[in-house]
Design a protein around this motif. Sequence first.
Motif, PDB file in Angstrom:
ATOM      1  N   MET A   1      -4.674   9.252   2.323  1.00 26.53           N
ATOM      2  CA  MET A   1      -3.835   9.119   0.997  1.00 26.53           C
ATOM      3  C   MET A   1      -2.511   8.800   1.546  1.00 26.53           C
ATOM      4  SD  MET A   1      -3.373  10.947  -2.732  1.00 26.53           S
ATOM      5  CE  MET A   1      -5.164  10.587  -3.091  1.00 26.53           C
ATOM      6  N   GLU A   2      -1.691   7.609   1.049  1.00 24.18           N
ATOM      7  CA  GLU A   2      -0.446   7.490   1.458  1.00 24.18           C
ATOM      8  C   GLU A   2       0.532   6.817   0.404  1.00 24.18           C
ATOM      9  OE1 GLU A   2       1.771   8.422   2.890  1.00 24.18           O
ATOM     10  OE2 GLU A   2       2.206   7.493   4.882  1.00 24.18           O
ATOM     11  N   VAL A   3       1.656   7.086   0.314  1.00 23.54           N
ATOM     12  CA  VAL A   3       2.849   6.673  -0.719  1.00 23.54           C
ATOM     13  C   VAL A   3       3.453   5.358  -0.116  1.00 23.54           C
ATOM     14  CG1 VAL A   3       4.898   7.304  -1.931  1.00 23.54           C
ATOM     15  CG2 VAL A   3       2.833   9.022  -1.632  1.00 23.54           C
ATOM     16  N   VAL A   4       3.597   4.572  -1.487  1.00 27.52           N
ATOM     17  CA  VAL A   4       4.408   3.188  -0.946  1.00 27.52           C
ATOM     18  C   VAL A   4       5.377   3.032  -2.121  1.00 27.52           C
ATOM     19  CG1 VAL A   4       2.741   2.109   0.591  1.00 27.52           C
ATOM     20  CG2 VAL A   4       2.796   1.686  -1.846  1.00 27.52           C
ATOM     21  N   ASP A   5       6.629   2.224  -1.885  1.00 23.37           N
ATOM     22  CA  ASP A   5       7.652   2.109  -2.980  1.00 23.37           C
ATOM     23  C   ASP A   5       7.390   0.997  -3.798  1.00 23.37           C
ATOM     24  OD1 ASP A   5       8.858   4.243  -2.044  1.00 23.37           O
ATOM     25  OD2 ASP A   5      10.348   3.379  -0.695  1.00 23.37           O
ATOM     26  N   SER A   6       6.483  -0.085  -3.329  1.00 25.20           N
ATOM     27  CA  SER A   6       6.191  -1.269  -3.908  1.00 25.20           C
ATOM     28  C   SER A   6       4.973  -2.019  -3.564  1.00 25.20           C
ATOM     29  CB  SER A   6       7.541  -2.198  -3.852  1.00 25.20           C
ATOM     30  OG  SER A   6       7.438  -2.413  -2.474  1.00 25.20           O
ATOM     31  N   MET A   7       4.506  -3.075  -4.337  1.00 27.40           N
ATOM     32  CA  MET A   7       3.519  -3.708  -3.950  1.00 27.40           C
ATOM     33  C   MET A   7       3.535  -4.384  -2.608  1.00 27.40           C
ATOM     34  SD  MET A   7       2.567  -7.232  -3.605  1.00 27.40           S
ATOM     35  CE  MET A   7       3.747  -8.115  -4.530  1.00 27.40           C
ATOM     36  N   GLN A   8       5.045  -4.992  -2.203  1.00 27.69           N
ATOM     37  CA  GLN A   8       5.259  -5.556  -1.005  1.00 27.69           C
ATOM     38  C   GLN A   8       5.124  -4.547   0.071  1.00 27.69           C
ATOM     39  OE1 GLN A   8       5.826  -8.956  -0.414  1.00 27.69           O
ATOM     40  NE2 GLN A   8       5.436  -8.284   1.483  1.00 27.69           N
TER      41      GLN A   8
ATOM     42  N   SER B   1      -8.605  -6.318   7.866  1.00 26.94           N
ATOM     43  CA  SER B   1      -8.814  -7.734   7.047  1.00 26.94           C
ATOM     44  C   SER B   1     -10.245  -7.859   6.351  1.00 26.94           C
ATOM     45  CB  SER B   1      -8.504  -8.823   8.208  1.00 26.94           C
ATOM     46  OG  SER B   1      -7.302  -8.785   8.717  1.00 26.94           O
ATOM     47  N   HIS B   2     -10.832  -6.733   6.118  1.00 24.52           N
ATOM     48  CA  HIS B   2     -12.087  -6.426   5.574  1.00 24.52           C
ATOM     49  C   HIS B   2     -11.960  -6.951   3.991  1.00 24.52           C
ATOM     50  CE1 HIS B   2     -15.858  -5.264   4.169  1.00 24.52           C
ATOM     51  NE2 HIS B   2     -16.328  -5.369   5.428  1.00 24.52           N
ATOM     52  N   THR B   3     -11.656  -5.892   3.171  1.00 19.97           N
ATOM     53  CA  THR B   3     -11.602  -6.055   1.936  1.00 19.97           C
ATOM     54  C   THR B   3     -10.342  -5.094   1.260  1.00 19.97           C
ATOM     55  OG1 THR B   3     -13.759  -6.119   1.435  1.00 19.97           O
ATOM     56  CG2 THR B   3     -12.787  -5.426  -0.204  1.00 19.97           C
ATOM     57  N   ASP B   4      -9.490  -5.568   0.542  1.00 15.87           N
ATOM     58  CA  ASP B   4      -8.353  -4.542  -0.046  1.00 15.87           C
ATOM     59  C   ASP B   4      -8.377  -5.015  -1.586  1.00 15.87           C
ATOM     60  OD1 ASP B   4      -7.321  -3.486   2.497  1.00 15.87           O
ATOM     61  OD2 ASP B   4      -7.336  -5.542   2.958  1.00 15.87           O
ATOM     62  N   VAL B   5      -7.647  -3.846  -2.269  1.00 13.53           N
ATOM     63  CA  VAL B   5      -7.813  -4.013  -3.926  1.00 13.53           C
ATOM     64  C   VAL B   5      -6.658  -3.710  -4.427  1.00 13.53           C
ATOM     65  CG1 VAL B   5      -9.004  -3.097  -5.772  1.00 13.53           C
ATOM     66  CG2 VAL B   5     -10.225  -3.414  -3.759  1.00 13.53           C
ATOM     67  N   ILE B   6      -6.104  -4.298  -5.333  1.00 15.46           N
ATOM     68  CA  ILE B   6      -5.044  -3.628  -6.302  1.00 15.46           C
ATOM     69  C   ILE B   6      -5.191  -3.487  -7.460  1.00 15.46           C
ATOM     70  CG2 ILE B   6      -4.382  -6.310  -6.908  1.00 15.46           C
ATOM     71  CD1 ILE B   6      -1.414  -5.261  -7.061  1.00 15.46           C
ATOM     72  N   ILE B   7      -4.873  -2.355  -7.967  1.00 12.68           N
ATOM     73  CA  ILE B   7      -5.039  -2.161  -9.572  1.00 12.68           C
ATOM     74  C   ILE B   7      -3.905  -2.095 -10.294  1.00 12.68           C
ATOM     75  CG2 ILE B   7      -6.394  -0.295 -10.995  1.00 12.68           C
ATOM     76  CD1 ILE B   7      -7.632   1.010  -8.594  1.00 12.68           C
TER      77      ILE B   7
ATOM     78  N   GLN C   1       0.756 -12.013  -6.736  1.00 17.25           N
ATOM     79  CA  GLN C   1       1.495 -11.913  -5.570  1.00 17.25           C
ATOM     80  C   GLN C   1       0.755 -11.290  -4.514  1.00 17.25           C
ATOM     81  OE1 GLN C   1       5.732 -10.608  -5.598  1.00 17.25           O
ATOM     82  NE2 GLN C   1       5.761 -11.218  -7.792  1.00 17.25           N
ATOM     83  N   PHE C   2      -0.008 -10.206  -4.827  1.00 19.01           N
ATOM     84  CA  PHE C   2      -0.802  -9.113  -3.841  1.00 19.01           C
ATOM     85  C   PHE C   2      -1.958 -10.200  -3.460  1.00 19.01           C
ATOM     86  CE2 PHE C   2      -4.210  -6.559  -2.882  1.00 19.01           C
ATOM     87  CZ  PHE C   2      -3.815  -5.688  -2.468  1.00 19.01           C
ATOM     88  N   LEU C   3      -2.639 -10.954  -4.395  1.00 14.92           N
ATOM     89  CA  LEU C   3      -3.762 -11.839  -3.932  1.00 14.92           C
ATOM     90  C   LEU C   3      -3.575 -12.982  -3.034  1.00 14.92           C
ATOM     91  CD1 LEU C   3      -5.622 -12.063  -7.350  1.00 14.92           C
ATOM     92  CD2 LEU C   3      -5.984 -10.594  -5.425  1.00 14.92           C
ATOM     93  N   GLN C   4      -2.208 -13.404  -3.183  1.00 12.50           N
ATOM     94  CA  GLN C   4      -1.701 -14.662  -2.436  1.00 12.50           C
ATOM     95  C   GLN C   4      -1.232 -14.148  -1.127  1.00 12.50           C
ATOM     96  OE1 GLN C   4       0.985 -16.924  -4.509  1.00 12.50           O
ATOM     97  NE2 GLN C   4      -0.358 -17.247  -6.485  1.00 12.50           N
TER      98      GLN C   4
END
Length: 782
Positions: free
Chosen positions: A657-664, A676-682, A691-694
């Motif tokens: 578990m890690e903390v980030v400040d933004s989507m970027q 580069s397998h599978t990544d998800v945004i909720i 922006q995440f998907l692109q």
Amino acid sequence: MLLQRLTLCSRSPLDFQRHVCRLFTRPLTQVSQVGSHGSSFAHRSELRQAKRIVVKLGSAVVTRGDECGLALGRLASIVEQVAMLQNQGREMMIVTSGAVAFGKQRLRHEILLSQSVRQALHSGHNQLKDMSLPVLEARACAAAGQSGLMALYEAMFTQYSTCTAQVLVTNLDFHDDEKRQNLNSTLQELLRMNIVPIINTNDAVVPPPEPNSDLQGVNVISIKDNDSLAARLAVEMKADLLIALSDVEGLYDSPPGTDDAKFIDIFYPGDQQSITYGTKSRVGIGGMEAKVKAALWALQGGTSVVIANGTNPKVTGHVITDIVEGKKVGTFFSEIKPAGPTVEQQTEMSRNSGRTLASLHPDQRSEIICHLAELLTERQEEILAANKMDMDLAVNAGHLPPAMLNRLSLSPAKLNSLAIGLRQISVAAQDSVGRVLRRTRVAHNLELEQVTVPIGVLLVIFEARPDCLPQVSALAIASGNALLLKGGKEAANTNHVLHKLTQEALSMHGVKEAVQLVSTREEVEDLCRLDKMIDLIVPRGSSQLVRDIQRAAKGIPVLGHSEGICHVYVDANASIDKVLKIVRDSKCDYPAACNAMETLLIHRDILRTPLFDQIIDMLRTERVRIHAGPRFASYLTFSPSEAKSLRTEYGDLECCMEVVDSMQEAVDHIHKYGSSHTDVIITENEDTAEQFLQQLDSACVFWNASSRFADGYRFGLGAEVGISTARIHARGPVGLEGLLTTKWVLRGDGHTVADFSEHGTMKYLHENQPVGQPLAGQRDSN
């Protein structure tokens, strides 16, 4: 022996003490002797158990290309390998050529020097004239070269604290009972003292060889070259293995380099009639025919034999150790002929039948798959009975973890799901092979098409997962590919039944051999060497299996993913209900899967909120062990154990578990630490999600969906052959489309000729038709 004593005296007292200790004691890691001598090893894998080994070095291996002097680099590599095996506790003997070549080099030098001195004295000046060399007699060369050859071996082996001894023999030493017993006693004593005997024919006194005389008798072999010497010595000393190194890869059914010459991986007694022999080596007096006869004689005496190349610089440094490790190197002589075909023969049968499969009408391929789906339902009891045998064996052995047992187990529900997936594939098979992707008129009466075609021969390697067999078989059938299947031994009984049903379905249209199940003792690494026969390898299993295949593949593309480090990013605008459901499913549904979540990224604003507490409580309830990333750990007074690495695939109820400040920042983190397998945004913010998907460069990128959806069945592909994270060809779950490539088909009238200007622009003689004009129905199937 004088050279040995001088070498010993030159060592320091400590070196001398070590040498004496090694001389009379064997290493603790002894190699176990298997049974009594009298029967050779039946399979390559058993060569690992060989204790007493004879290494025969042919003239082409020992001598340089100019046939004058020794190939020091090759000899150094061979010595290193022999010394290493000796230090492992094996008993090593060397039968060597090279004395004549070494002596020829020395005598030429001496004669040139002598002639130059006489010429200078006679003429009064140093100008040399008419310095032609006399023809050097082989016995004289052997006498002059033997001592230097032995000194060279002694110096090389000394670097590995290994002592050597020279033994010169003639044919009479084997035919005279007393001399033969003395020779045997001497060699036994040398081996007992951990000394490497180096044996050679005493070419200074032997009569000229008789190349055309055959090996004599059944119980007696005539010593007329080092091939026959090595065979006689191996049997006399009850050696487990004879390695004969030459300048060819092994045995071919016709002379190497000729058209259609096929390499023989395993040679059996009785197959001699199928061999056409070529000329002998550039040096030496043997030849492949002599080697084969000597090898068969040794095999009859209970010694296993491998003939291999000792001159190839790419493999010289490990050819001997590779053979002893049971790898597919050279030609292995075996008395036991397997009931079924070799893997090379299976691959050939699969390729030939696969070409017929590709030429079938799409309805016929679809019919085969539908019939296989029916068989999975009709023969359910037979399949489940075989699977129960595998499950009982696995449970009793107790070495498979629960996740692997779950993969191994089949049920009526699993078989029904398989049948449904196969029927989906059968529909897709209607429009797969032969589909026109592009059609262009490049000139009048000249049409170009890009058409889908099979890749060729696929090798799919899977672990304890029998449901993979019908899935991959159906995809191969639909795409017209030939298929080799190598399943885990844990599912051997189930795989056998499923493969039998697959071939039964294929028999409908006469392509039974297109799908082959490799059930021999072939190692995966050996299969990966068939680069001239296999077009694509697909490993299905653990990340370790995929990495091993990628390392072992020799010139064959590998479609797979080395790791499944999947991320789930919880944005500041995420819905509580969606977060809990998606995170639970991504991590806890099947933690061993490659598409399970391994790192949970939390937006900083979520910390110390009810949502954060609920996430933690849910993971604790599911017994998920949390490892804190460095930044997350800095926010907590009492944190979980800190993650050793942010690139970890746990494959269990554990996650980082890690903390980030933004989507970027989440995207940057995933690019740095992901696979580069599978990544998800909720998130509920559509702009953030887009922006995440692109921006994210992964094979699968999801918005408000579990990472477990990265699956061919859930994608509606019917099944998947595997998941790829490569940047070329197919990415993500690879279904039918990923097993196709294309070819270009040009149809002309024979009157239009293409020519190229010096600038590379193509122009068409006799025609003024514009180039590249698309035709109607460009994407229609044919």
